[in-house]
Design a protein around this motif. Structure first.
Motif, PDB file in Angstrom:
ATOM      1  N   ASP A   1     -26.946  61.372  19.206  1.00 37.54           N
ATOM      2  CA  ASP A   1     -26.422  62.657  18.755  1.00 37.54           C
ATOM      3  C   ASP A   1     -27.518  63.716  18.749  1.00 37.54           C
ATOM      4  OD1 ASP A   1     -24.083  64.042  17.935  1.00 37.54           O
ATOM      5  OD2 ASP A   1     -24.916  64.195  15.922  1.00 37.54           O
TER       6      ASP A   1
ATOM      7  N   ALA B   1     -19.904  69.706  19.645  1.00 36.81           N
ATOM      8  CA  ALA B   1     -19.170  70.673  18.826  1.00 36.81           C
ATOM      9  C   ALA B   1     -20.024  71.902  18.552  1.00 36.81           C
ATOM     10  CB  ALA B   1     -18.734  70.015  17.517  1.00 36.81           C
ATOM     11  N   SER B   2     -21.301  71.680  18.276  1.00 42.49           N
ATOM     12  CA  SER B   2     -22.208  72.804  18.038  1.00 42.49           C
ATOM     13  C   SER B   2     -22.313  73.675  19.278  1.00 42.49           C
ATOM     14  CB  SER B   2     -23.581  72.273  17.636  1.00 42.49           C
ATOM     15  OG  SER B   2     -24.508  73.315  17.472  1.00 42.49           O
TER      16      SER B   2
ATOM     17  N   GLU C   1     -16.349  59.308  21.162  1.00 42.27           N
ATOM     18  CA  GLU C   1     -16.391  59.871  19.827  1.00 42.27           C
ATOM     19  C   GLU C   1     -17.524  59.244  19.020  1.00 42.27           C
ATOM     20  OE1 GLU C   1     -13.238  60.595  16.174  1.00 42.27           O
ATOM     21  OE2 GLU C   1     -13.089  58.778  17.384  1.00 42.27           O
TER      22      GLU C   1
ATOM     23  N   SER D   1     -20.864  63.790  19.706  1.00 36.30           N
ATOM     24  CA  SER D   1     -19.766  64.733  19.497  1.00 36.30           C
ATOM     25  C   SER D   1     -20.176  65.885  18.575  1.00 36.30           C
ATOM     26  CB  SER D   1     -18.527  64.016  18.962  1.00 36.30           C
ATOM     27  OG  SER D   1     -18.834  63.194  17.864  1.00 36.30           O
ATOM     28  N   ALA D   2     -21.080  65.635  17.635  1.00 31.91           N
ATOM     29  CA  ALA D   2     -21.543  66.718  16.766  1.00 31.91           C
ATOM     30  C   ALA D   2     -22.342  67.744  17.562  1.00 31.91           C
ATOM     31  CB  ALA D   2     -22.389  66.158  15.626  1.00 31.91           C
TER      32      ALA D   2
ATOM     33  N   SER E   1     -16.610  73.338  14.379  1.00 29.94           N
ATOM     34  CA  SER E   1     -17.183  72.510  13.313  1.00 29.94           C
ATOM     35  C   SER E   1     -17.242  71.037  13.682  1.00 29.94           C
ATOM     36  CB  SER E   1     -16.382  72.686  12.019  1.00 29.94           C
ATOM     37  OG  SER E   1     -15.022  72.320  12.225  1.00 29.94           O
ATOM     38  N   ARG E   2     -16.243  70.508  14.394  1.00 26.60           N
ATOM     39  CA  ARG E   2     -16.247  69.094  14.730  1.00 26.60           C
ATOM     40  C   ARG E   2     -15.358  68.835  15.926  1.00 26.60           C
ATOM     41  NH1 ARG E   2     -11.871  66.054  12.829  1.00 26.60           N
ATOM     42  NH2 ARG E   2     -13.188  64.208  12.677  1.00 26.60           N
TER      43      ARG E   2
END
Length: 281
Positions: free
Chosen positions: A200, A232-233, A224, A228-229, A238-239
């Protein structure tokens, strides 16, 4: 013959992936009795959904799986002991090996009990000189041997199930089946399909941005819970969860469910390019 495989899970499923693949192959192809001793059954469940992390002992696909916790249970040492990636065996298990198996100290070729440290895969040339080296225990009559996987005849080679290529070829005859299972459409003829499995913390924003600006379509499949974080950024949300998709420029990013080891093999075969961070890659 019985084998014990000790696995300390560090991160990203490479260590448990190698151990689980090795254990299944020993049972299926060589009819060997195998115990896996794993300290993180939750991580193992991600690649083997049949695992129940609450159980101390269970049998999955012919492999006996024990939860490796301290204080470590008293076990009769196996004929072959695999210490994966320098995880260090419990001290009283090592003592039991020495007490029950003085033959460990005999010269190579005269012993029927083996202690192996399975090392990390490397393409570097130095592993040829280290593969098979003996390491006598400093105080006990035991010898540990280093096993280095690799890509040349002077190394330990690679794990490959006997039916792997047949499964690969069969999977490629109907790649649409995988896309249906994942709930996504078939890729377009001019679309590059890429799987992305990484930490991540990996700096993937520039990579995603480059794909978004590509002159031809790119489909990225992201399991997933891996990056994924970070994705998302990059997308400014947010997610991201399994089933979510993002379209930006020529990039379509699909977040897919985390897959079992066997299903992940099918994903790798179906993609044009795979980014994989993990020893089992």
């Amino acid at each position: 013959m019985r084998w014990d495989i000790f696995c300390h899970v560090i991160d990203n499923y490479g260590d448990i992936g190698v151990c689980w693949r090795l254990a299944r192959q020993l049972v299926t192809e060589f009819d060997i009795s195998v115990r896996m001793l794993v300290d993180d059954l939750g991580a193992m469940q991600r690649i083997c959904p049949a695992i129940d992390p609450r159980l101390a002992v269970q049998n999955i696909r012919g492999v006996e799986i024990l939860h490796w916790v301290e204080p470590f249970a008293d076990l009769v040492p196996a004929d072959v002991v695999i210490e994966t990636f320098g995880c260090e065996l419990p001290p009283h298990y090592v003592a039991a090996m020495a007490a029950a198996s003085p033959r460990f100290s005999e010269p190579e070729g005269k012993t029927d009990r083996i202690w192996i440290n399975l090392e990390y895969l490397s393409a570097e040339q130095w592993v040829e000189g280290c593969h098979g080296l003996a390491s006598p225990h400093p105080s006990l009559p035991l010898i540990k041997y280093f096993f280095f996987p690799g890509f040349t005849a002077a190394t330990g080679g690679l794990l490959r199930e006997a039916e792997l290529f047949a499964l690969r070829d069969a999977s490629r005859t109907d790649p649409a089946g995988l896309w249906r299972e994942l709930g996504i459409t078939n890729p377009a003829a001019n679309e590059a399909t890429v799987s992305l499995f990484c930490y991540d913390s990996a700096p993937i924003s520039d990579l995603l941005e480059a794909w978004a600006g590509s002159i031809s379509p790119v489909r990225c499949l992201l399991p997933e819970g891996t990056a994924s974080a970070s994705a998302a950024s990059w997308a400014g949300i947010s997610r991201l969860a399994a089933g979510d998709s993002i379209q930006r420029g020529n990039l379509t990013l699909h977040v897919i469910p985390f897959m079992s080891q066997e299903n992940y093999d099918h994903l790798l075969w179906a993609c044009d390019c795979n980014f994989v961070r993990g020893e089992d890659s």
